[in-house]
Design an enzyme around this catalytic site. Structure first.
Site, short mmCIF file in Angstrom:
data_model
loop_
_atom_site.label_atom_id
_atom_site.label_comp_id
_atom_site.label_asym_id
_atom_site.label_seq_id
_atom_site.Cartn_x
_atom_site.Cartn_y
_atom_site.Cartn_z
N ARG A 1 0.84 -1.22 0.00
CA ARG A 1 0.00 0.00 0.00
C ARG A 1 0.87 1.26 0.00
O ARG A 1 0.58 2.24 0.71
CB ARG A 1 -0.96 0.02 1.20
CG ARG A 1 -1.90 -1.15 1.26
CD ARG A 1 -2.88 -1.20 0.08
NE ARG A 1 -3.64 -2.43 0.10
CZ ARG A 1 -3.30 -3.54 -0.58
NH1 ARG A 1 -2.24 -3.56 -1.36
NH2 ARG A 1 -4.04 -4.62 -0.51
N SER B 1 -10.96 -1.65 3.57
CA SER B 1 -10.25 -2.05 4.80
C SER B 1 -9.76 -0.79 5.50
O SER B 1 -9.05 0.01 4.90
CB SER B 1 -9.04 -2.92 4.47
OG SER B 1 -9.47 -4.10 3.86
N GLU C 1 -5.17 2.33 6.88
CA GLU C 1 -4.89 2.32 5.43
C GLU C 1 -5.62 3.50 4.79
O GLU C 1 -5.15 4.11 3.84
CB GLU C 1 -5.40 1.00 4.84
CG GLU C 1 -5.26 0.92 3.34
CD GLU C 1 -5.57 -0.46 2.78
OE1 GLU C 1 -5.32 -1.47 3.45
OE2 GLU C 1 -6.08 -0.52 1.64
C1 LIG Z 1 -15.75 -1.47 -0.78
C2 LIG Z 1 -14.28 -1.19 -0.97
C3 LIG Z 1 -13.42 -2.24 -1.25
C4 LIG Z 1 -12.04 -1.99 -1.43
N1 LIG Z 1 -11.23 -3.04 -1.72
C5 LIG Z 1 -9.91 -2.82 -1.88
C6 LIG Z 1 -9.02 -3.91 -2.20
O1 LIG Z 1 -9.42 -5.04 -2.36
N2 LIG Z 1 -7.70 -3.62 -2.33
C7 LIG Z 1 -7.20 -2.36 -2.18
O2 LIG Z 1 -5.98 -2.16 -2.32
N3 LIG Z 1 -8.01 -1.31 -1.89
C8 LIG Z 1 -9.35 -1.50 -1.75
N4 LIG Z 1 -10.17 -0.45 -1.46
C9 LIG Z 1 -9.59 0.89 -1.27
C10 LIG Z 1 -9.51 1.74 -2.55
O3 LIG Z 1 -10.50 1.36 -3.49
C11 LIG Z 1 -8.14 1.68 -3.21
O4 LIG Z 1 -7.13 2.16 -2.34
C12 LIG Z 1 -8.10 2.49 -4.52
O5 LIG Z 1 -6.90 2.21 -5.18
C13 LIG Z 1 -8.20 3.99 -4.28
O6 LIG Z 1 -8.43 4.61 -5.54
P1 LIG Z 1 -9.23 5.99 -5.62
O7 LIG Z 1 -9.24 6.44 -7.03
O8 LIG Z 1 -10.55 5.86 -4.97
O9 LIG Z 1 -8.28 6.94 -4.76
P2 LIG Z 1 -8.71 8.06 -3.72
O10 LIG Z 1 -9.43 7.47 -2.58
O11 LIG Z 1 -9.36 9.18 -4.46
O12 LIG Z 1 -7.25 8.52 -3.23
C14 LIG Z 1 -6.46 7.61 -2.47
C15 LIG Z 1 -5.04 8.15 -2.41
O13 LIG Z 1 -4.46 8.18 -3.70
C16 LIG Z 1 -4.08 9.50 -4.07
N5 LIG Z 1 -4.38 9.68 -5.50
C17 LIG Z 1 -5.56 9.48 -6.14
N6 LIG Z 1 -5.42 9.74 -7.45
C18 LIG Z 1 -4.12 10.12 -7.64
C19 LIG Z 1 -3.37 10.53 -8.77
N7 LIG Z 1 -3.89 10.60 -10.00
N8 LIG Z 1 -2.06 10.87 -8.58
C20 LIG Z 1 -1.49 10.80 -7.35
N9 LIG Z 1 -2.16 10.41 -6.24
C21 LIG Z 1 -3.46 10.08 -6.39
C22 LIG Z 1 -4.91 10.42 -3.19
O14 LIG Z 1 -4.29 11.68 -3.01
C23 LIG Z 1 -4.98 9.61 -1.90
O15 LIG Z 1 -3.80 9.77 -1.15
C24 LIG Z 1 -11.55 -0.68 -1.30
C25 LIG Z 1 -12.43 0.39 -1.02
C26 LIG Z 1 -13.78 0.13 -0.87
C27 LIG Z 1 -14.72 1.28 -0.58
#
Ligand SMILES: Cc1cc2nc3c(=O)[nH]c(=O)nc-3n(C[C@H](O)[C@H](O)[C@H](O)COP(=O)(O)OP(=O)(O)OC[C@H]3O[C@@H](n4cnc5c(N)ncnc54)[C@H](O)[C@@H]3O)c2cc1C
Length: 301
Positions: A176, A226, A296
């Site tokens: 992560r 998580s 996380e």
């Molecule tokens: C129901 C559910 C299930 C999930 N299951 C998993 C799983 O199985 N595995 C897992 O790893 N995660 C999981 N997640 C967490 C999440 O989906 C991941 O971490 C995902 O990769 C976050 O992407 P996001 O676009 O929503 O990022 P955001 O939540 O918008 O941002 C997360 C972080 O990334 C940064 N960020 C976003 N976009 C950029 C960019 N373009 N450039 C630089 N930094 C950026 C943000 O500043 C922030 O620090 C889950 C979440 C939910 C709600």
């Protein structure tokens, strides 16, 4: 707050076609459905727009939060005196042979389906992760034995010193973790390197992973997935469960009864409810197991 007037004037003169939302309710842009208003949220469509917005922020010393789908964020109810850069409108995907070229705002689920339809294997694990490519690269998202580092060939990103394309060690992928959790940088696009596979078999694998998610995760409630990172040698959810914390609530926030690793927004939870519940879980697990749980979820205030 003083920066907002200069920002609006800057957009009007330099980026007249840029979509900007004023006082954007972050609860509408996060899967937790929690968070007050961001003074301004911009939706860039081109790399040049991202560059200009970041130059403005640097010049005027305005803090900037980059977001994708907001599925790993817990945002303060007081809101954010910041510019939020929402990357979701930069979302093109192209598959060529066994390579996928995608922009940061493309959803992982869409990229996984595009790859599957083109007969490219290796991305089925990402299909059910509800975030964008940029968020997944930044977090080195993973599931079911797969993680982004296994498939990312290169990432093009904007750093304070300009646009660079990184690969291999330079991406500093860990659990992560990536260079983007250490340094200021905006993922613009990435190239994923996959393998030739059978479309029907990949579809079956994606369906299997999705069924397992539905059976084990509280997808019917808002959450950010998580809540805690997996501590070395342990599983956060198992320890939380063994502490008898399932169903423990603070205000509208609850430790899911379906999966102890998830804190859910059961009933109009506030930022303070979730933060307090995170503290209760951390204290209890530390008392019982001597293990420190690290969130996380990105807590932003
Ligand atoms: C129901 C559910 C299930 C999930 N299951 C998993 C799983 O199985 N595995 C897992 O790893 N995660 C999981 N997640 C967490 C999440 O989906 C991941 O971490 C995902 O990769 C976050 O992407 P996001 O676009 O929503 O990022 P955001 O939540 O918008 O941002 C997360 C972080 O990334 C940064 N960020 C976003 N976009 C950029 C960019 N373009 N450039 C630089 N930094 C950026 C943000 O500043 C922030 O620090 C889950 C979440 C939910 C709600």
């Amino acid at each position: 707050m003083a920066w907002v007037g200069s920002f609006d004037a800057f957009v009007q003169s330099h980026l007249p076609s840029l979509r900007v939302e004023r006082e954007a309710k972050m609860a509408n842009y996060t899967s937790f459905r929690i968070g007050g208003s961001a003074r301004r949220m911009a939706f860039p469509r081109t790399e040049e727009e991202v560059e200009q917005l970041l130059s403005f922020c640097r010049e005027h010393e305005v803090p900037c939060l980059v977001i994708g789908k907001g599925t790993n964020l817990l945002i303060a109810d007081e809101g954010l005196d910041q510019l939020v850069l929402n990357m979701l409108e930069m979302n093109k995907i192209r598959v060529e042979g066994t390579r996928v070229y995608a922009q940061a705002g493309a959803l992982l689920s869409r990229i996984a389906v595009a790859a599957q339809q083109a007969g490219c294997a290796g991305l089925a694990f990402a299909h059910g992760i509800p975030g964008s490519l940029g968020g997944a690269v930044a977090m080195n998202a993973g599931a079911y034995g797969g993680e982004m580092r296994q498939v990312v060939e290169s990432v093009t990103a904007l750093f304070p010193d300009g646009v660079r394309t990184l690969r291999g060690e330079a991406l500093r992928f860990g659990y992560r973790h990536s260079v983007f959790t250490e340094e200021e940088g905006v993922v613009l696009s990435a190239v994923l390197s996959l393998e030739k596979g059978d479309s029907a078999a990949i579809r079956a694998e994606m369906d299997d992973f999705m069924a397992r998610r539905k059976a084990s995760q509280p997808l019917e409630y808002p959450s950010a997935g998580s809540t805690f990172k997996r501590p070395e040698g342990h599983f956060a959810g198992t320890m939380i469960d063994q502490c008898g914390l399932k169903g423990t609530a603070v205000g509208g926030a609850e430790v899911s009864t379906k999966h102890a690793g998830f804190i859910i927004n059961k009933d109009h939870a506030t930022f303070a409810d979730v933060v307090a519940l995170i503290g209760v879980v951390q204290d209890t697990v530390f008392r019982e197991f001597g293990v420190e749980l690290e969130p996380e979820v990105k807590i932003i205030r």
